[in-house]
Write a protein that holds these residues in place. Structure first.
Motif, PDB file in Angstrom:
ATOM      1  N   GLN A   4       0.856  -1.255  -0.038  1.00 45.05           N
ATOM      2  CA  GLN A   4       0.110  -0.014   0.084  1.00 45.05           C
ATOM      3  C   GLN A   4       0.948   1.176  -0.166  1.00 45.05           C
ATOM      4  OE1 GLN A   4      -3.326  -0.184  -0.238  1.00 45.05           O
ATOM      5  NE2 GLN A   4      -3.314   2.120  -0.303  1.00 45.05           N
ATOM      6  N   SER A   5       0.544   2.129  -0.931  1.00 42.13           N
ATOM      7  CA  SER A   5       1.502   3.352  -0.968  1.00 42.13           C
ATOM      8  C   SER A   5       1.031   4.463  -0.024  1.00 42.13           C
ATOM      9  CB  SER A   5       1.018   3.935  -2.207  1.00 42.13           C
ATOM     10  OG  SER A   5       1.859   5.287  -2.487  1.00 42.13           O
ATOM     11  N   THR A   6       2.152   5.056   0.674  1.00 46.81           N
ATOM     12  CA  THR A   6       1.774   5.988   1.567  1.00 46.81           C
ATOM     13  C   THR A   6       1.604   7.364   0.981  1.00 46.81           C
ATOM     14  OG1 THR A   6       4.165   6.393   1.821  1.00 46.81           O
ATOM     15  CG2 THR A   6       3.131   4.711   3.286  1.00 46.81           C
ATOM     16  N   LEU A   7       1.836   7.538  -0.293  1.00 45.81           N
ATOM     17  CA  LEU A   7       1.583   8.669  -1.097  1.00 45.81           C
ATOM     18  C   LEU A   7       0.191   9.113  -1.423  1.00 45.81           C
ATOM     19  CD1 LEU A   7       4.528   8.499  -3.615  1.00 45.81           C
ATOM     20  CD2 LEU A   7       4.655   9.392  -1.577  1.00 45.81           C
ATOM     21  N   ASN A   8      -0.200  10.081  -1.059  1.00 46.62           N
ATOM     22  CA  ASN A   8      -1.599  10.694  -1.540  1.00 46.62           C
ATOM     23  C   ASN A   8      -1.729  10.764  -3.137  1.00 46.62           C
ATOM     24  OD1 ASN A   8      -0.883  13.361  -2.368  1.00 46.62           O
ATOM     25  ND2 ASN A   8      -1.198  13.918  -0.133  1.00 46.62           N
ATOM     26  N   ARG A   9      -2.872  11.134  -3.629  1.00 46.31           N
ATOM     27  CA  ARG A   9      -3.036  11.352  -4.929  1.00 46.31           C
ATOM     28  C   ARG A   9      -2.328  12.494  -5.500  1.00 46.31           C
ATOM     29  NH1 ARG A   9      -5.575  13.808  -9.107  1.00 46.31           N
ATOM     30  NH2 ARG A   9      -6.729  12.581 -10.666  1.00 46.31           N
ATOM     31  N   GLU A  10      -2.079  13.514  -4.978  1.00 45.62           N
ATOM     32  CA  GLU A  10      -1.198  14.539  -5.458  1.00 45.62           C
ATOM     33  C   GLU A  10       0.331  14.354  -5.531  1.00 45.62           C
ATOM     34  OE1 GLU A  10       0.004  19.001  -3.672  1.00 45.62           O
ATOM     35  OE2 GLU A  10      -2.084  18.719  -4.140  1.00 45.62           O
ATOM     36  N   GLN A  11       0.560  13.509  -4.551  1.00 49.33           N
ATOM     37  CA  GLN A  11       2.172  13.014  -4.657  1.00 49.33           C
ATOM     38  C   GLN A  11       2.197  12.054  -5.659  1.00 49.33           C
ATOM     39  OE1 GLN A  11       1.806  12.050  -0.651  1.00 49.33           O
ATOM     40  NE2 GLN A  11       3.469  13.594  -0.037  1.00 49.33           N
ATOM     41  N   LEU A  12       1.373  11.175  -5.843  1.00 49.26           N
ATOM     42  CA  LEU A  12       1.416  10.080  -6.931  1.00 49.26           C
ATOM     43  C   LEU A  12       1.488  10.678  -8.308  1.00 49.26           C
ATOM     44  CD1 LEU A  12      -0.956   7.292  -5.456  1.00 49.26           C
ATOM     45  CD2 LEU A  12       1.603   7.075  -5.498  1.00 49.26           C
ATOM     46  N   VAL A  13       0.590  11.645  -8.340  1.00 45.36           N
ATOM     47  CA  VAL A  13       0.567  12.311  -9.702  1.00 45.36           C
ATOM     48  C   VAL A  13       2.025  12.977 -10.040  1.00 45.36           C
ATOM     49  CG1 VAL A  13      -0.422  14.284 -11.115  1.00 45.36           C
ATOM     50  CG2 VAL A  13      -1.704  12.438 -10.044  1.00 45.36           C
ATOM     51  N   ASP A  14       2.525  13.643  -8.838  1.00 43.64           N
ATOM     52  CA  ASP A  14       3.899  14.276  -9.118  1.00 43.64           C
ATOM     53  C   ASP A  14       4.941  13.331  -9.653  1.00 43.64           C
ATOM     54  OD1 ASP A  14       5.644  16.730  -8.716  1.00 43.64           O
ATOM     55  OD2 ASP A  14       6.336  15.578  -6.943  1.00 43.64           O
ATOM     56  N   LEU A  15       4.953  12.141  -8.798  1.00 43.32           N
ATOM     57  CA  LEU A  15       5.884  11.196  -8.853  1.00 43.32           C
ATOM     58  C   LEU A  15       5.820  10.689 -10.143  1.00 43.32           C
ATOM     59  CD1 LEU A  15       7.924   8.976  -7.905  1.00 43.32           C
ATOM     60  CD2 LEU A  15       6.035   7.675  -7.113  1.00 43.32           C
ATOM     61  N   ALA A  16       4.723  10.292 -10.830  1.00 42.93           N
ATOM     62  CA  ALA A  16       4.593   9.720 -12.039  1.00 42.93           C
ATOM     63  C   ALA A  16       5.046  10.774 -13.170  1.00 42.93           C
ATOM     64  CB  ALA A  16       3.267   9.276 -12.353  1.00 42.93           C
ATOM     65  N   ILE A  17       4.307  11.963 -12.954  1.00 45.80           N
ATOM     66  CA  ILE A  17       4.459  12.850 -14.175  1.00 45.80           C
ATOM     67  C   ILE A  17       5.528  13.744 -14.255  1.00 45.80           C
ATOM     68  CG2 ILE A  17       3.430  14.884 -15.492  1.00 45.80           C
ATOM     69  CD1 ILE A  17       0.648  13.584 -14.747  1.00 45.80           C
ATOM     70  N   GLN A  18       5.843  14.284 -12.989  1.00 47.50           N
ATOM     71  CA  GLN A  18       6.942  15.237 -13.048  1.00 47.50           C
ATOM     72  C   GLN A  18       8.428  14.697 -12.670  1.00 47.50           C
ATOM     73  OE1 GLN A  18       6.513  18.515 -13.799  1.00 47.50           O
ATOM     74  NE2 GLN A  18       4.135  17.999 -14.032  1.00 47.50           N
ATOM     75  N   ARG A  19       8.362  13.472 -12.028  1.00 47.79           N
ATOM     76  CA  ARG A  19       9.705  12.659 -11.567  1.00 47.79           C
ATOM     77  C   ARG A  19      10.079  11.912 -12.485  1.00 47.79           C
ATOM     78  NH1 ARG A  19       9.695  11.215  -5.612  1.00 47.79           N
ATOM     79  NH2 ARG A  19      11.749  10.830  -6.178  1.00 47.79           N
ATOM     80  N   TYR A  20       9.166  10.887 -12.690  1.00 52.94           N
ATOM     81  CA  TYR A  20       9.426   9.792 -13.690  1.00 52.94           C
ATOM     82  C   TYR A  20       9.461  10.145 -15.257  1.00 52.94           C
ATOM     83  CZ  TYR A  20       9.111   5.070 -16.042  1.00 52.94           C
ATOM     84  OH  TYR A  20       9.481   4.188 -16.676  1.00 52.94           O
ATOM     85  N   PHE A  21       8.224  10.317 -15.500  1.00 46.62           N
ATOM     86  CA  PHE A  21       7.945  10.526 -17.232  1.00 46.62           C
ATOM     87  C   PHE A  21       8.820  11.526 -17.621  1.00 46.62           C
ATOM     88  CE2 PHE A  21       4.156   7.997 -16.698  1.00 46.62           C
ATOM     89  CZ  PHE A  21       4.574   6.968 -17.639  1.00 46.62           C
ATOM     90  N   ALA A  22       8.874  12.939 -16.827  1.00 47.08           N
ATOM     91  CA  ALA A  22       9.634  13.997 -17.350  1.00 47.08           C
ATOM     92  C   ALA A  22      11.349  13.696 -17.619  1.00 47.08           C
ATOM     93  CB  ALA A  22       9.640  14.971 -16.512  1.00 47.08           C
ATOM     94  N   ASN A  23      11.665  12.892 -16.413  1.00 43.68           N
ATOM     95  CA  ASN A  23      13.330  12.659 -16.465  1.00 43.68           C
ATOM     96  C   ASN A  23      13.284  11.652 -17.425  1.00 43.68           C
ATOM     97  OD1 ASN A  23      14.781  14.188 -14.346  1.00 43.68           O
ATOM     98  ND2 ASN A  23      13.054  13.414 -13.047  1.00 43.68           N
ATOM     99  N   VAL A  24      12.363  10.638 -18.065  1.00 40.95           N
ATOM    100  CA  VAL A  24      12.577   9.761 -18.927  1.00 40.95           C
ATOM    101  C   VAL A  24      12.615  10.259 -20.087  1.00 40.95           C
ATOM    102  CG1 VAL A  24      11.470   7.679 -20.193  1.00 40.95           C
ATOM    103  CG2 VAL A  24      11.426   7.724 -17.853  1.00 40.95           C
ATOM    104  N   ASP A  25      11.732  11.323 -20.357  1.00 45.31           N
ATOM    105  CA  ASP A  25      12.083  12.241 -21.749  1.00 45.31           C
ATOM    106  C   ASP A  25      13.335  13.134 -21.751  1.00 45.31           C
ATOM    107  OD1 ASP A  25       9.235  11.540 -22.348  1.00 45.31           O
ATOM    108  OD2 ASP A  25       8.327  13.496 -21.673  1.00 45.31           O
ATOM    109  N   ARG A  26      13.850  13.431 -20.397  1.00 42.14           N
ATOM    110  CA  ARG A  26      14.925  14.034 -20.541  1.00 42.14           C
ATOM    111  C   ARG A  26      16.139  13.113 -20.430  1.00 42.14           C
ATOM    112  NH1 ARG A  26      12.797  16.853 -15.690  1.00 42.14           N
ATOM    113  NH2 ARG A  26      11.775  18.617 -16.733  1.00 42.14           N
ATOM    114  N   LYS A  27      16.059  11.862 -20.680  1.00 40.34           N
ATOM    115  CA  LYS A  27      17.055  10.798 -20.337  1.00 40.34           C
ATOM    116  C   LYS A  27      18.030  11.122 -19.060  1.00 40.34           C
ATOM    117  CE  LYS A  27      17.211   9.386 -25.223  1.00 40.34           C
ATOM    118  NZ  LYS A  27      15.836  10.219 -25.815  1.00 40.34           N
ATOM    119  N   ASN A  28      17.499  11.491 -18.159  1.00 39.51           N
ATOM    120  CA  ASN A  28      18.118  11.759 -16.871  1.00 39.51           C
ATOM    121  C   ASN A  28      18.021  10.309 -16.020  1.00 39.51           C
ATOM    122  OD1 ASN A  28      19.222  12.413 -14.342  1.00 39.51           O
ATOM    123  ND2 ASN A  28      18.051  14.340 -14.453  1.00 39.51           N
ATOM    124  N   LEU A  29      19.081   9.431 -16.121  1.00 39.32           N
ATOM    125  CA  LEU A  29      19.128   8.305 -15.687  1.00 39.32           C
ATOM    126  C   LEU A  29      18.905   8.263 -14.231  1.00 39.32           C
ATOM    127  CD1 LEU A  29      19.047   5.184 -15.924  1.00 39.32           C
ATOM    128  CD2 LEU A  29      21.609   5.390 -16.091  1.00 39.32           C
TER     129      LEU A  29
END
Length: 65
Positions: A4-29
């Motif tokens: 079970q995640s301890t992150l709330n909805r806003e934190q999960l959205v931030d993790l997925a969009i701003q941290r994960y996908f944005a860095n995949v797009d930047r190729k920031n390993l």
């Protein structure tokens, strides 16, 4: 193993969009890998392959980038 995640909805959205996908797009390993636990497992369903742990994920993303 799922848990079970301890992150709330806003934190999960931030993790997925701003941290994960944005860095995949930047190729920031390093920033992409920071989105995963050290013992994470990532399965690519269309390739029928599972990558395990930080080293496995690093190899997968290095090949992908």
């Amino acid at each position: 193993m799922q848990y079970q995640s301890t992150l709330n909805r806003e934190q999960l959205v931030d993790l997925a969009i701003q941290r994960y996908f944005a860095n995949v797009d930047r190729k920031n390993l390093d920033a992409v890998l920071d989105c995963f636990h050290d013992n994470a497992m990532l399965t690519v369903q269309t390739a029928f392959v599972t990558h395990v742990g930080r080293a496995g994920l690093q190899r997968m993303f290095t090949d992908f980038f």
